[in-house]
Design a protein around this motif. Sequence first.
Motif, mmCIF file in Angstrom:
data_model
loop_
_atom_site.group_PDB
_atom_site.id
_atom_site.type_symbol
_atom_site.label_atom_id
_atom_site.label_comp_id
_atom_site.label_asym_id
_atom_site.label_seq_id
_atom_site.Cartn_x
_atom_site.Cartn_y
_atom_site.Cartn_z
ATOM 1 N N GLN A 34 -1.499 26.863 -2.812
ATOM 2 C CA GLN A 34 -0.795 27.543 -3.881
ATOM 3 C C GLN A 34 -0.154 26.790 -4.911
ATOM 4 O OE1 GLN A 34 2.505 29.576 -2.018
ATOM 5 N NE2 GLN A 34 2.458 31.472 -3.529
ATOM 6 N N ILE A 35 0.247 25.844 -4.671
ATOM 7 C CA ILE A 35 0.967 24.729 -5.743
ATOM 8 C C ILE A 35 -0.078 24.502 -6.782
ATOM 9 C CG2 ILE A 35 2.053 22.693 -6.259
ATOM 10 C CD1 ILE A 35 3.840 24.785 -5.282
ATOM 11 N N ILE A 36 -1.261 23.779 -6.286
ATOM 12 C CA ILE A 36 -2.374 23.523 -7.282
ATOM 13 C C ILE A 36 -2.964 24.708 -7.943
ATOM 14 C CG2 ILE A 36 -4.676 22.858 -6.896
ATOM 15 C CD1 ILE A 36 -3.790 21.150 -4.518
ATOM 16 N N GLY A 37 -3.088 25.834 -7.371
ATOM 17 C CA GLY A 37 -3.405 27.139 -7.955
ATOM 18 C C GLY A 37 -2.378 27.303 -9.277
ATOM 19 N N ALA A 38 -1.337 27.214 -8.841
ATOM 20 C CA ALA A 38 -0.287 27.654 -9.923
ATOM 21 C C ALA A 38 -0.240 26.649 -11.187
ATOM 22 C CB ALA A 38 1.050 27.769 -9.256
ATOM 23 N N ALA A 40 -2.855 25.177 -12.131
ATOM 24 C CA ALA A 40 -4.087 25.179 -12.968
ATOM 25 C C ALA A 40 -4.119 26.653 -13.895
ATOM 26 C CB ALA A 40 -5.039 25.099 -11.777
ATOM 27 N N GLN A 41 -3.049 27.487 -13.551
ATOM 28 C CA GLN A 41 -2.909 28.630 -14.457
ATOM 29 C C GLN A 41 -2.844 28.338 -15.952
ATOM 30 O OE1 GLN A 41 -3.789 31.643 -13.242
ATOM 31 N NE2 GLN A 41 -4.327 30.480 -11.597
ATOM 32 N N PRO A 42 -3.463 29.083 -16.944
ATOM 33 C CA PRO A 42 -3.522 28.888 -18.274
ATOM 34 C C PRO A 42 -1.875 29.124 -18.584
ATOM 35 C CG PRO A 42 -5.181 30.091 -18.057
ATOM 36 C CD PRO A 42 -4.605 30.010 -16.663
ATOM 37 N N GLY A 43 -1.341 28.593 -19.680
ATOM 38 C CA GLY A 43 -0.012 28.917 -20.183
ATOM 39 C C GLY A 43 0.994 27.956 -19.435
ATOM 40 N N GLU A 44 2.189 28.286 -19.745
ATOM 41 C CA GLU A 44 3.458 27.584 -19.278
ATOM 42 C C GLU A 44 3.574 27.595 -17.647
ATOM 43 O OE1 GLU A 44 5.936 24.748 -20.143
ATOM 44 O OE2 GLU A 44 4.690 25.852 -21.721
ATOM 45 N N VAL A 45 3.558 26.552 -16.960
ATOM 46 C CA VAL A 45 3.827 26.627 -15.619
ATOM 47 C C VAL A 45 5.391 26.762 -15.231
ATOM 48 C CG1 VAL A 45 3.499 25.571 -13.428
ATOM 49 C CG2 VAL A 45 1.872 25.167 -15.098
ATOM 50 N N PRO A 46 5.542 27.734 -14.259
ATOM 51 C CA PRO A 46 7.070 28.087 -14.123
ATOM 52 C C PRO A 46 7.632 26.791 -13.323
ATOM 53 C CG PRO A 46 5.753 30.160 -13.274
ATOM 54 C CD PRO A 46 4.760 28.745 -13.920
ATOM 55 N N ARG A 48 9.816 26.622 -11.038
ATOM 56 C CA ARG A 48 9.986 26.809 -9.519
ATOM 57 C C ARG A 48 8.653 25.891 -8.986
ATOM 58 N NH1 ARG A 48 5.804 30.151 -8.215
ATOM 59 N NH2 ARG A 48 5.542 31.793 -9.671
ATOM 60 N N VAL A 49 7.624 26.126 -9.570
ATOM 61 C CA VAL A 49 6.479 25.415 -9.088
ATOM 62 C C VAL A 49 6.538 23.920 -9.123
ATOM 63 C CG1 VAL A 49 3.993 24.910 -9.522
ATOM 64 C CG2 VAL A 49 4.762 27.075 -9.817
ATOM 65 N N ALA A 50 7.401 23.238 -10.116
ATOM 66 C CA ALA A 50 7.912 21.998 -9.936
ATOM 67 C C ALA A 50 8.666 21.735 -8.511
ATOM 68 C CB ALA A 50 8.423 21.452 -11.047
ATOM 69 N N ARG A 51 9.626 22.712 -8.475
ATOM 70 C CA ARG A 51 10.560 22.585 -7.290
ATOM 71 C C ARG A 51 9.833 22.519 -5.899
ATOM 72 N NH1 ARG A 51 13.536 25.421 -10.940
ATOM 73 N NH2 ARG A 51 13.352 27.380 -9.631
ATOM 74 N N GLN A 52 8.908 23.577 -5.708
ATOM 75 C CA GLN A 52 8.401 23.926 -4.618
ATOM 76 C C GLN A 52 7.192 22.934 -4.316
ATOM 77 O OE1 GLN A 52 6.482 27.701 -5.595
ATOM 78 N NE2 GLN A 52 8.332 28.891 -4.568
ATOM 79 N N GLY A 53 6.453 22.299 -5.370
ATOM 80 C CA GLY A 53 5.504 21.185 -5.250
ATOM 81 C C GLY A 53 6.192 20.047 -4.797
ATOM 82 N N GLY A 54 7.292 19.698 -5.327
ATOM 83 C CA GLY A 54 8.112 18.550 -5.091
ATOM 84 C C GLY A 54 8.295 18.469 -3.482
ATOM 85 N N ARG A 55 8.673 19.488 -3.232
ATOM 86 C CA ARG A 55 8.947 19.682 -1.563
ATOM 87 C C ARG A 55 7.823 19.328 -0.612
ATOM 88 N NH1 ARG A 55 12.737 23.438 -3.562
ATOM 89 N NH2 ARG A 55 11.215 25.364 -2.984
ATOM 90 N N VAL A 56 6.724 20.136 -1.153
ATOM 91 C CA VAL A 56 5.553 19.859 -0.651
ATOM 92 C C VAL A 56 4.990 18.562 -0.331
ATOM 93 C CG1 VAL A 56 2.981 20.708 -0.417
ATOM 94 C CG2 VAL A 56 4.815 22.580 -0.711
ATOM 95 N N ALA A 57 5.090 17.919 -1.695
ATOM 96 C CA ALA A 57 4.510 16.493 -1.852
ATOM 97 C C ALA A 57 5.468 15.608 -1.089
ATOM 98 C CB ALA A 57 4.442 16.147 -3.315
ATOM 99 N N LEU A 98 1.225 18.193 -10.302
ATOM 100 C CA LEU A 98 2.464 18.356 -10.811
ATOM 101 C C LEU A 98 2.676 17.607 -12.268
ATOM 102 C CD1 LEU A 98 4.817 18.652 -7.765
ATOM 103 C CD2 LEU A 98 4.068 20.403 -9.172
ATOM 104 N N LYS A 99 2.227 16.370 -12.051
ATOM 105 C CA LYS A 99 2.203 15.467 -13.266
ATOM 106 C C LYS A 99 1.352 16.261 -14.425
ATOM 107 C CE LYS A 99 3.285 11.285 -11.169
ATOM 108 N NZ LYS A 99 2.951 9.687 -10.504
ATOM 109 N N LEU A 100 0.272 16.668 -14.245
ATOM 110 C CA LEU A 100 -0.485 17.241 -15.091
ATOM 111 C C LEU A 100 -0.022 18.577 -15.425
ATOM 112 C CD1 LEU A 100 -3.790 16.832 -13.452
ATOM 113 C CD2 LEU A 100 -3.241 15.826 -15.632
ATOM 114 N N ALA A 101 0.730 19.446 -14.624
ATOM 115 C CA ALA A 101 1.467 20.760 -15.095
ATOM 116 C C ALA A 101 2.696 20.500 -15.938
ATOM 117 C CB ALA A 101 1.731 21.675 -13.873
ATOM 118 N N PHE A 102 3.258 19.241 -15.386
ATOM 119 C CA PHE A 102 4.610 18.939 -16.273
ATOM 120 C C PHE A 102 4.641 17.610 -16.920
ATOM 121 C CE2 PHE A 102 5.372 21.853 -12.623
ATOM 122 C CZ PHE A 102 6.068 23.238 -13.633
#
Length: 151
Positions: A34-38, A40-46, A48-57, A98-102
């Motif tokens: 879910q994090i990877i999919g979020a 990869a979405q076009p546009g600005e990544v929310p 919350r994805v960084a926070r959730q992704g940081g926890r999963v990582a 996450l580094k690519l998204a942010f």
Amino acid sequence: MPSAKESAAARLLALRSLLEVATRAVALQPAAEQIIGACAQPGEVPARVARQGGRVASDYCRLHGWALDLIGDADRASLEFRVAQLLHYHSDMIDTCLKLAFPRFRSPRLEQRRLALRGLGEPARTLRDAQAALALWIHDLEQTGGGAPPP
């Protein structure tokens, strides 16, 4: 010096613990996807994805550390070592997404890489297969009191 019976019991305990680590890692895979999919979405990544992704990582990184503690000096070709490698891959994959998204600095090349993200891929299936192989190996050890590791 521990007896052979004590050594076998310690080995079985370590394998059971590694199986629990692998089971937790497999359970995290849907969140990771879910994090990877979020990411990869076009546009600005929310954010919350960084926070959730940081926890999963972080969870995958912690599981990787536990796996390394459990496998000790296992052979690089062993199932135990492979599980640890796969956990490291999962952690790195989320971190990279996450580094690519942010990014600190945006570039067309990085944006192209971000939009091309497609999930955990084959290593996710390989981890699930390794978890199943580990469970079978433990079952065999419990039934026979010995047994060779699976290929």
